[in-house]
Design an enzyme around this catalytic site. Structure first.
Site, PDB file in Angstrom:
ATOM      1  CB  VAL A 174       0.923  -7.025   2.151  1.00 54.19           C
ATOM      2  CG1 VAL A 174       0.694  -7.892   3.359  1.00 54.19           C
ATOM      3  CG2 VAL A 174      -0.164  -5.972   2.020  1.00 54.19           C
ATOM      4  CB  SER A 175       4.457  -6.671  -2.196  1.00 53.35           C
ATOM      5  OG  SER A 175       4.164  -8.051  -2.357  1.00 53.35           O
ATOM      6  CB  THR A 176       0.803  -5.284  -5.603  1.00 53.80           C
ATOM      7  OG1 THR A 176       1.142  -3.916  -5.405  1.00 53.80           O
ATOM      8  CG2 THR A 176      -0.504  -5.363  -6.377  1.00 53.80           C
ATOM      9  CG  ASP A 177       2.714  -9.807  -6.954  1.00 51.47           C
ATOM     10  OD1 ASP A 177       1.753  -9.360  -7.606  1.00 51.47           O
ATOM     11  OD2 ASP A 177       3.878  -9.847  -7.385  1.00 51.47           O
ATOM     12  CD  GLU A 178       4.708 -10.088   0.205  1.00 49.98           C
ATOM     13  OE1 GLU A 178       5.773 -10.698   0.407  1.00 49.98           O
ATOM     14  OE2 GLU A 178       4.487  -8.950   0.649  1.00 49.98           O
TER      15      GLU A 178
END
Length: 519
Positions: A13-17
């Site tokens: 997961v990315s930071t936003d996700e």
């Protein structure tokens, strides 16, 4: 290779996700374990990259997965969705064609039940990968478009600007810093140079936004920044690092900003006239033919910084006296250090003399070879792993910084928190870059030691003198930097005290103090 059907689970997961439900690392792993069981696979390991972008494979645990793949510890890679693996269609296809297929491995995508080993599976993976790449580019374009529109309206697009504070996403004049800005422009209008201005401003105790002394670069940026007149200049150098190399830089037109100016347009124009006059009268360093081959290698005896070239016009002659000057003083003036000028002709002759004398000493060659042999026995792997981990950390911090910019732009983060968080992340990025440079130097020295055999070392040292004599200016610098690590002079700058070699950190060449000194 392990017996049986084993699969590697990869989650990301990315930071936003991380904020989204159903996309969490735990949710992905749970679904993939069920998927593996349904397909008849035993889970070999779970590789989890939390907070990393999918734009490339520059992630710590995907790299660990690739290492296990090279050792054929599993037969399949399972991902929840294709973009969890990468948002680059090219990277995914190369992975399948060059790595998985030759090993008779496959990629399985849970959401669409896609199998890369089938013709239909490859087609769908190619289509999905193309869509993921397209989606990423659209997101980038959307953010840039929003920032461009804000700039057209004269609105501030974030960042730090000395002379202003950011309040409710707007630039508000900081009276104390504005006084310094006015002072800088007034001094420049009177014809003062960047270093002279830095000296004067630093003497008042004024500091930059980051708490540092003002240097030449900081002063130069200020007196060329039209934001201080109340003009919004965002986008002036958009994609500069890419487009300038292709000669395709398109500057956005200037527009009136929604912030108040600190200086008058009249003072701005007067300063630009001075800037242009200095630019026309300035003789670039590259146009000066004399070579300063010890620049950066010789260290300031006061602060330890590298020393840079300095020249003073000879009275009544069309020539110059050559010196090495402390870089700290050159950049930030006397508040940082003193000039500590070292005569170039003298120090260059001394270094070459000591180097030649020492090279003729066979004990030195033996010591170098012994050190290289010890270095060659060391395992480079720990350093490479540390280097890779630092690169992953740098990628993560860069993504965090980009995310902060986007959240601020979308109004999800107020100005105070944005400035506080972005400054902290930037400091962490600077620290990681310093550690990266250190580790790369260590690895470079280790590689250097393992690649050179005894005969080459002896030839290099014995032929140094003849090579140096026929070398051009640039080649002389390369030769010096390939052999010498650091040069130290006495506090009074009249004696050469020490020359340290790159080839083995423990080998130093003590200078002969009985040789002539500077009077």
């Amino acid at each position: 290779m392990k017996k049986g059907k084993f699969a590697a689970i990869y989650t990301r997961v990315s930071t936003d996700e991380q904020k989204k439900e159903g996309c969490s690392l735990e949710a992905q792993e749970e679904e993939l374990r069920e998927y593996a069981a349904a397909k008849g696979y035993t889970v070999f390991d779970v590789y989890c990259d939390g907070g990393y972008s999918g734009k490339d494979f520059n992630r710590p645990h995907i790299q660990r997965l690739f290492r296990d793949m090279n050792e054929e510890k599993f037969e399949a890679i399972l991902v929840w969705r294709l973009d969890r693996l990468s948002r680059s269609n090219k990277d995914i296809l190369i992975l399948i064609e060059n790595e998985l297929e030759p090993r008779d491995m496959k990629l399985l995508v849970k959401t669409c039940d896609i199998d890369s080993s089938t013709t239909n599976g490859q087609m769908f993976i190619s289509l999905q990968g193309t869509w993921a790449s397209y989606e990423r580019k659209i997101t980038i374009d959307r953010v840039k478009s929003a920032m461009k529109q804000k700039a057209k309206n004269g609105e501030f697009n974030g960042g730090i600007l000395f002379g202003y504070d950011v309040v409710n996403k707007r630039l508000v004049i900081n009276e104390q810093e504005a006084h310094a800005i006015n002072h800088i422009f007034e001094l420049r209008a009177q014809g003062f140079g960047y270093k002279a201005i830095a000296n004067i401003i630093n003497a008042t105790g004024c500091k930059t936004k980051k708490g540092n002394n003002f240097g030449i670069d900081a002063i130069r940026r200020i007196v060329h920044n039209k934001e201080y007149v109340g003009i919004n200049t965002w986008g002036k150098k958009e994609d500069w690092n890419i487009k300038r190399r292709k000669g395709k830089v398109e500057e956005m037109p200037e527009r009136e900003g929604k912030h108040d100016g600190i200086i008058s347009l009249e003072l701005w124009e007067k300063v630009q006239t001075i800037n242009n006059m200095h630019k026309q009268a300035f003789t670039p360093v590259k146009s000066y033919s004399e070579n300063f081959f010890l620049a950066g290698v010789i260290k300031c005896p006061q602060c330890g910084a590298g020393m840079v070239m300095h020249k003073i016009k000879m009275r009544g002659k069309n020539d110059y006296h050559r010196y090495y000057m402390c870089q700290g003083y050159h950049q930030r003036g006397k508040i940082e250090c003193s000039s500590n000028l070292v005569r170039a002709d003298w120090i260059e002759q001394e270094v070459l003399y000591v180097l030649r004398q020492s090279i003729n000493n066979m004990n030195l060659v033996d010591e170098v070879l012994e050190k290289l042999e010890l270095d060659s026995l060391q395992d480079k792997r720990p350093l490479e792993l540390q280097l890779n981990e630092l690169k992953m950390q740098l990628e993560k911090k860069t993504i965090m910084l980009d995310s902060l910019d986007e959240n601020y732009l979308l109004g999800e983060l107020d100005a105070n928190n944005f400035n506080r968080l972005s400054s902290k992340v930037q400091e962490e990025i600077d620290e990681i870059n310093e550690m990266l440079a250190k580790k790369e130097r260590e690895l470079g020295r280790l590689n250097f030691g393992t690649q050179i055999n005894s005969k080459m070392v002896i030839e290099l040292l014995k032929d140094f003198d003849s090579l140096f004599e026929v070398a051009d200016d640039q080649e002389k610098k390369v030769l010096i930097r390939s052999v010498i690590k650091e040069i130290q002079v006495s506090k009074d700058r009249k004696k050469l005290e020490r020359v340290s070699l790159w080839i083995g950190d423990d080998i130093c060449l003590p200078a002969n103090n009985k040789r002539r000194t500077v009077s």
